[in-house]
Design a protein around this motif. Structure first.
Motif, PDB file in Angstrom:
ATOM      1  N   HIS A   7      55.605  57.577  -8.547  1.00 52.00           N
ATOM      2  CA  HIS A   7      56.633  56.765  -7.995  1.00 52.00           C
ATOM      3  C   HIS A   7      57.277  57.360  -6.949  1.00 52.00           C
ATOM      4  O   HIS A   7      57.460  56.813  -5.910  1.00 52.00           O
ATOM      5  N   TYR A   8      57.243  58.577  -6.680  1.00 51.12           N
ATOM      6  CA  TYR A   8      57.951  59.461  -5.504  1.00 51.12           C
ATOM      7  C   TYR A   8      56.863  59.757  -4.754  1.00 51.12           C
ATOM      8  O   TYR A   8      57.262  60.108  -3.819  1.00 51.12           O
ATOM      9  N   LEU A  13      49.657  55.427  -0.506  1.00 52.94           N
ATOM     10  CA  LEU A  13      50.256  55.467   1.021  1.00 52.94           C
ATOM     11  C   LEU A  13      49.470  56.333   1.880  1.00 52.94           C
ATOM     12  O   LEU A  13      49.519  56.096   2.998  1.00 52.94           O
ATOM     13  N   GLU A 316      56.367  65.373   4.654  1.00 55.90           N
ATOM     14  CA  GLU A 316      57.539  64.566   4.410  1.00 55.90           C
ATOM     15  C   GLU A 316      58.316  65.163   3.667  1.00 55.90           C
ATOM     16  O   GLU A 316      59.424  64.523   3.577  1.00 55.90           O
TER      17      GLU A 316
ATOM     18  N   GLU B  16      59.538  57.113   2.597  1.00 56.63           N
ATOM     19  CA  GLU B  16      60.570  56.725   1.536  1.00 56.63           C
ATOM     20  C   GLU B  16      61.914  57.065   1.931  1.00 56.63           C
ATOM     21  O   GLU B  16      61.941  58.254   2.334  1.00 56.63           O
ATOM     22  N   ARG B  34      62.529  52.738 -13.431  1.00 52.64           N
ATOM     23  CA  ARG B  34      61.989  53.294 -12.171  1.00 52.64           C
ATOM     24  C   ARG B  34      62.231  52.450 -11.200  1.00 52.64           C
ATOM     25  O   ARG B  34      61.293  51.329 -10.829  1.00 52.64           O
ATOM     26  N   ARG B  35      62.995  52.914 -10.350  1.00 53.58           N
ATOM     27  CA  ARG B  35      63.381  52.144  -9.161  1.00 53.58           C
ATOM     28  C   ARG B  35      62.016  52.443  -8.249  1.00 53.58           C
ATOM     29  O   ARG B  35      62.124  53.610  -7.872  1.00 53.58           O
ATOM     30  N   ARG B  36      61.851  51.364  -7.438  1.00 53.87           N
ATOM     31  CA  ARG B  36      61.147  51.558  -6.443  1.00 53.87           C
ATOM     32  C   ARG B  36      61.989  52.270  -5.101  1.00 53.87           C
ATOM     33  O   ARG B  36      62.963  51.546  -4.581  1.00 53.87           O
ATOM     34  N   PRO B  37      61.492  53.351  -4.499  1.00 52.50           N
ATOM     35  CA  PRO B  37      62.406  53.823  -3.398  1.00 52.50           C
ATOM     36  C   PRO B  37      62.163  52.725  -2.329  1.00 52.50           C
ATOM     37  O   PRO B  37      61.224  52.275  -2.149  1.00 52.50           O
ATOM     38  N   GLN B  39      61.491  51.687   1.503  1.00 56.78           N
ATOM     39  CA  GLN B  39      60.671  52.131   2.555  1.00 56.78           C
ATOM     40  C   GLN B  39      61.203  52.052   3.795  1.00 56.78           C
ATOM     41  O   GLN B  39      61.845  51.036   4.165  1.00 56.78           O
TER      42      GLN B  39
END
Lengths: 318, 251
Positions: A7-8, A13, A316, B16, B34-37, B39
């Motif tokens: 998730h992080y 990506l 990053e 992110e 679970r939050r999507r960060p 972008q």
């Protein structure tokens, strides 16, 4: 536990389009988008072996500060620890085992290798923050260099250990060096595989979560007492009183390894008792050792895959 | 000798948005949501071809994505989508002293930096003398770099980057380092570079330097290529847009 990391650090990506030099080190390298895979990643690591060796040399030079005295100092800590433990066990716990300091040292040195390499790898990515943010290189050279530097340190410590054994043999009529010492490189290879796998996990996780190094310190403390370093594994076998449970206990790779180091490098332990009941020394269980080795290899491969899926996000995040 | 040195096709890069600088493993394991960060788009759909032998200046405001572009080319960042092809050995001067270890000597650091650039011991040994010569540090090369001044570090870093003889040189901000005399030497070295058909891409706010060195300029604005062409023209366009914005702000 690892779901949350996706998730992080979503690998989607950065994983879809990867580029790998077809021939590094030569002028006219063409970097093309190709599929990445564990084999290609490993080839790239091999191409950068000179960087890896430079990192290892640098680590050792800085650690010993270019001096023999630096090496002597780095040995002072384990030797003092073992001396203290010997005194505690002999005179406080009154376990009267002949030549016990050798049994301690043979277990404590691999434990030190394990502990130091993992603690170093929790710091290694952040320590090279500037480099990561500026320059391309295969990221796995960082944890790999830490493990190799600690492996070299371990080898040097083992030289001292054998000197100690010889001293005992000739001056105090202690144990002589046995033929099973030939197992030593095999055990070291298995242990290195375990450590490198774990350090891939740890060095990567520490980029994303700041409490990993604290958690690691606590876990290492707990596992130090769980692992048969201060006491022989026979005591655990006697307490568990079940061959199956004992086998499971030995499946924790460090347990099997420490036990195997002790049983291949030194003669069977004698004079072991619990409340005046004598305890038999056990032979080395090669089947369990093989299973533990398989677990180590799986950890190494899983760690490498875990690291690779996230390594291009480090720049990053650090 | 013509040919493509760097080619970007449809390159986008998103980052992110981090709300906290650090996360703890404990809280990650305990949180069920679970939050999507969010972008942020750093670069969007960049198409770019840089021929071998070109010197390209990348200009733009702070936060426009110039450095991101350079890092994508340098393979420090992976693009979120699109592809990057580069042909030739790259040397990055994104930060001149990033690879130095303070405890090691200048000479040892040359070997280490060469290794980062993907060179082997023998290659570095060949180039050692010219690197030391160029840096003018012969008297200090066997002292630990922690005893060096900032200027000395910059000189050593620049020397390693140019004397390691890359096909593609990527530079962030500093095109020439040191005092006036040394800067002249840097520019002269860059000229030799250009004559021998090497490719240079540099990010800069120094428009004068851009005009002096580069034949082509790329203006990046909000993650997109706003203009790409002859240096003088692109600089004029860029300056006009800044003047226009200032005017709007005032009015």
């Amino acid at each position: 536990m690892y779901d949350s990391i996706h998730h992080y650090a979503p690998s989607q990506l950065c994983g879809k389009f990867d580029f790998w030099p077809s021939r590094a080190y030569t002028l006219g390298v063409i970097m093309k988008p190709t599929e990445s895979g564990i084999v290609n990643e490993f080839k790239e690591l091999v191409r950068y072996r000179y960087l890896l060796s430079q990192l290892v040399v640098r680590d050792i030079k800085v650690r010993y500060k270019n001096s023999v005295l630096g090496f002597v100092w780095s040995l002072a800590n384990p030797l003092l620890q073992v001396a203290t433990m010997t005194i505690v066990i002999k005179y406080v716990m009154r376990l009267d085992i002949p030549n016990y300091s050798a049994y301690l040292l043979v277990a404590y040195l691999p434990w030190m290798f394990f502990q130091m390499a993992l603690l170093d790898s929790s710091q290694v990515v952040l320590a090279h923050r500037d480099l990561l943010r500026k320059v391309y290189f295969p990221r796995e050279v960082l944890p790999a260099s830490v493990v190799l530097a600690n492996l070299i340190h371990y080898v040097l410590a083992l030289v001292v250990f054998f000197a100690y054994l010889l001293f005992y043999k000739f001056f105090l009529h202690g144990a002589s060096i046995r033929l099973t010492v030939l197992w030593l490189p095999v055990l070291m290879a298995i242990q290195t595989a375990l450590i490198i796998g774990l350090s891939f996990f740890i060095s990567c996780l520490n980029v994303f979560y700041e409490d990993v190094k604290y958690l690691l310190t606590v876990l290492l403390n707990v596992f130090f007492y769980l692992t048969p370093v201060m006491y022989p594994a026979e005591l655990v076998a006697a307490k568990l009183n079940s061959p199956l449970l004992y086998k499971l206990y030995l499946l924790l790779p460090m347990n099997a390894l420490v036990d195997a180091y002790r049983k291949t490098l030194l003669p069977p332990i004698t004079g072991l008792t619990i409340r005046d009941t004598p305890i038999q020394g056990l032979p080395l269980d090669y089947t369990v050792l093989a299973a533990a080795a398989a677990i180590c290899v799986i950890i190494a491969i899983a760690g490498y895959a875990f690291f690779n899926a996230r390594k291009w996000v480090f720049a990053e995040r650090v | 000798m013509m040919g493509c040195a760097i080619e970007l096709r449809g390159v986008s890069k998103s980052f992110e948005l981090l709300r906290e600088k650090h996360m703890s493993l404990k809280s990650a394991m305990l949180s069920f949501r679970r939050r999507r960060p969010e972008q942020i788009l750093g670069l969007s759909e960049i198409n770019l071809t840089i021929e071998r032998g070109e010197t390209v200046a990348v200009v733009g405001k702070n936060g426009s994505g110039k450095s991101t572009l350079l890092r994508i080319i340098a393979r420090v960042y992976r693009p979120s989508s699109g592809s990057v092809v580069t042909d030739g050995r790259m040397s990055t001067m994104l930060a001149l002293a990033a690879g130095f270890h303070p405890e090691l000597t200048g000479r040892e650091n040359i070997y280490f930096n060469g290794a980062i650039a993907g060179l082997r011991a023998a290659d570095i040994a060949d180039k050692l003398d010219s690197i030391i010569d160029f840096s003018e540090l012969d008297g200090f090369i066997d002292s630990p770099v922690k005893t060096y001044s900032d200027g000395m570090l910059m000189r050593l870093g620049f020397s390693i980057a140019v004397e390691s003889d890359p096909d593609i040189l990527l530079i962030d901000e500093v095109l020439a380092v040191g005092d006036a005399g040394f800067q002249e030497k840097c520019y002269a070295r860059i000229e030799t570079f250009q004559r021998t058909g090497r490719t240079i891409v540099f990010v800069t706010h120094d428009l004068e330097a851009a005009a002096k060195v580069a034949s082509r300029a790329i203006w990046i604005d909000s993650g997109k290529v706003a203009a790409d062409g002859e240096t003088a023209q692109v600089i004029v366009q860029y300056l006009n847009s800044i003047a226009h914005q200032e005017h709007n702000k005032d009015g």
